[in-house]
Design a protein around this motif. Sequence first.
Motif, mmCIF file in Angstrom:
data_model
loop_
_atom_site.group_PDB
_atom_site.id
_atom_site.type_symbol
_atom_site.label_atom_id
_atom_site.label_comp_id
_atom_site.label_asym_id
_atom_site.label_seq_id
_atom_site.Cartn_x
_atom_site.Cartn_y
_atom_site.Cartn_z
ATOM 1 N N ALA A 77 0.730 -1.221 0.034
ATOM 2 C CA ALA A 77 -0.001 -0.134 -0.060
ATOM 3 C C ALA A 77 0.886 1.341 -0.045
ATOM 4 C CB ALA A 77 -0.896 0.078 1.128
ATOM 5 N N ASP A 78 1.985 1.206 0.843
ATOM 6 C CA ASP A 78 2.855 2.412 0.926
ATOM 7 C C ASP A 78 3.434 2.588 -0.547
ATOM 8 O OD1 ASP A 78 2.031 2.802 3.388
ATOM 9 O OD2 ASP A 78 4.015 1.827 4.187
ATOM 10 N N SER A 79 3.937 1.428 -1.129
ATOM 11 C CA SER A 79 4.570 1.564 -2.497
ATOM 12 C C SER A 79 3.510 2.086 -3.279
ATOM 13 C CB SER A 79 4.995 0.060 -2.895
ATOM 14 O OG SER A 79 5.561 0.225 -4.207
ATOM 15 N N TYR A 80 2.261 1.656 -3.509
ATOM 16 C CA TYR A 80 1.377 2.154 -4.355
ATOM 17 C C TYR A 80 1.227 3.591 -4.276
ATOM 18 C CZ TYR A 80 0.245 -2.664 -5.796
ATOM 19 O OH TYR A 80 0.160 -3.934 -6.407
ATOM 20 N N GLU A 81 1.025 4.103 -2.944
ATOM 21 C CA GLU A 81 0.873 5.593 -2.602
ATOM 22 C C GLU A 81 2.121 6.451 -3.066
ATOM 23 O OE1 GLU A 81 -0.116 8.388 1.464
ATOM 24 O OE2 GLU A 81 0.012 6.261 1.406
ATOM 25 N N ALA A 82 3.271 5.780 -2.888
ATOM 26 C CA ALA A 82 4.335 6.731 -3.444
ATOM 27 C C ALA A 82 4.303 6.710 -4.628
ATOM 28 C CB ALA A 82 5.680 6.090 -2.854
ATOM 29 N N ARG A 83 4.226 5.666 -5.530
ATOM 30 C CA ARG A 83 4.266 5.715 -6.831
ATOM 31 C C ARG A 83 2.963 6.736 -7.188
ATOM 32 N NH1 ARG A 83 4.154 0.241 -9.926
ATOM 33 N NH2 ARG A 83 6.077 -0.117 -8.980
ATOM 34 N N ALA A 84 2.000 6.507 -6.794
ATOM 35 C CA ALA A 84 0.793 7.627 -7.278
ATOM 36 C C ALA A 84 1.493 9.088 -6.925
ATOM 37 C CB ALA A 84 -0.358 7.229 -6.236
ATOM 38 N N GLN A 85 2.134 9.234 -5.637
ATOM 39 C CA GLN A 85 2.631 10.768 -5.846
ATOM 40 C C GLN A 85 3.690 11.129 -6.749
ATOM 41 O OE1 GLN A 85 3.930 10.555 -1.720
ATOM 42 N NE2 GLN A 85 1.870 10.840 -0.720
#
Length: 287
Positions: A77-85
């Motif tokens: 989830a953290d990885s997806y959020e970072a990628r989205a940012q």
Amino acid sequence: MSHTAHIPSHRKPRRSASKMALRAGVAGGVLSTLAVAGAAGTATAAEPVTETVELPTLTADLSAQIAQSADATAQAADSYEARAQQDAAATKAAKQAAKDQVEAAKKAEAKKKAAAKAEAEREAAAKRAARDAERTQLSTQSAPSGGGSATTASNSSNSSDSSNVSTPSSGSVAGVISFLKAQVGDAYVMGGTGPNSWDCSGLVQAAFKQAGVDLPRTSQAQSTAGTPVSLSNLQVGDIVYWGGAGSAYHVGVYIGGGQYLDAANPSKGVVIQDLSGYPASGAVRVL
């Protein structure tokens, strides 16, 4: 022996007491058995049926696996959020870059237009200065001398008067004047556009075409074709007209020294005349 002894008797034989007692005992036993069975069935139906299910006991390994799976999910989830940012930041940067490029192109175009405008203004100023100097020279050369010429009355006198106006050698205004002088003596014909006969607006239109200026065909339109100028500030090459601006009925060209050249009428043809004898109503400048 009785006389009825041979007839069988229809009476049922009496049952013995012992048989009746036996039958009663059997019936009572059956009823007792049914009662006992019914009571047992009722008791059985009244008892709840229960079943014990044993749940598996969590072991230490299973707990560790669950915890590890939860950590992996959180990391994903953290990885997806970072990628989205990162994607959002990249999109914003691309939009800003495109906007900056458009602004830079607009500034460059504005700068180019400003430079072109400045250059055009410099060229126009240089041309105006050259025309002013040319007009001054033409006015000086065409000023009447000694016995100055009066309004011409015939083509022969027009020829002698035209000798008082020197022929310019170069320049747009000079080209107009040279062309007009070359037509002096030609006939006036309504609707004429040359080469040997003219009406007033046809002659003016043809003269200015020598300088690369496309004038309208009629005197009405020519009277509003340029910048209005006062009759006290006339310069060589100005168009003079008679009648109102936009409704003029006659036009000519000022050639300096208080004189103008025009295709006057059928009796005069193309002549040079004095403004003092036939004052114009107004003037416009196109060169």
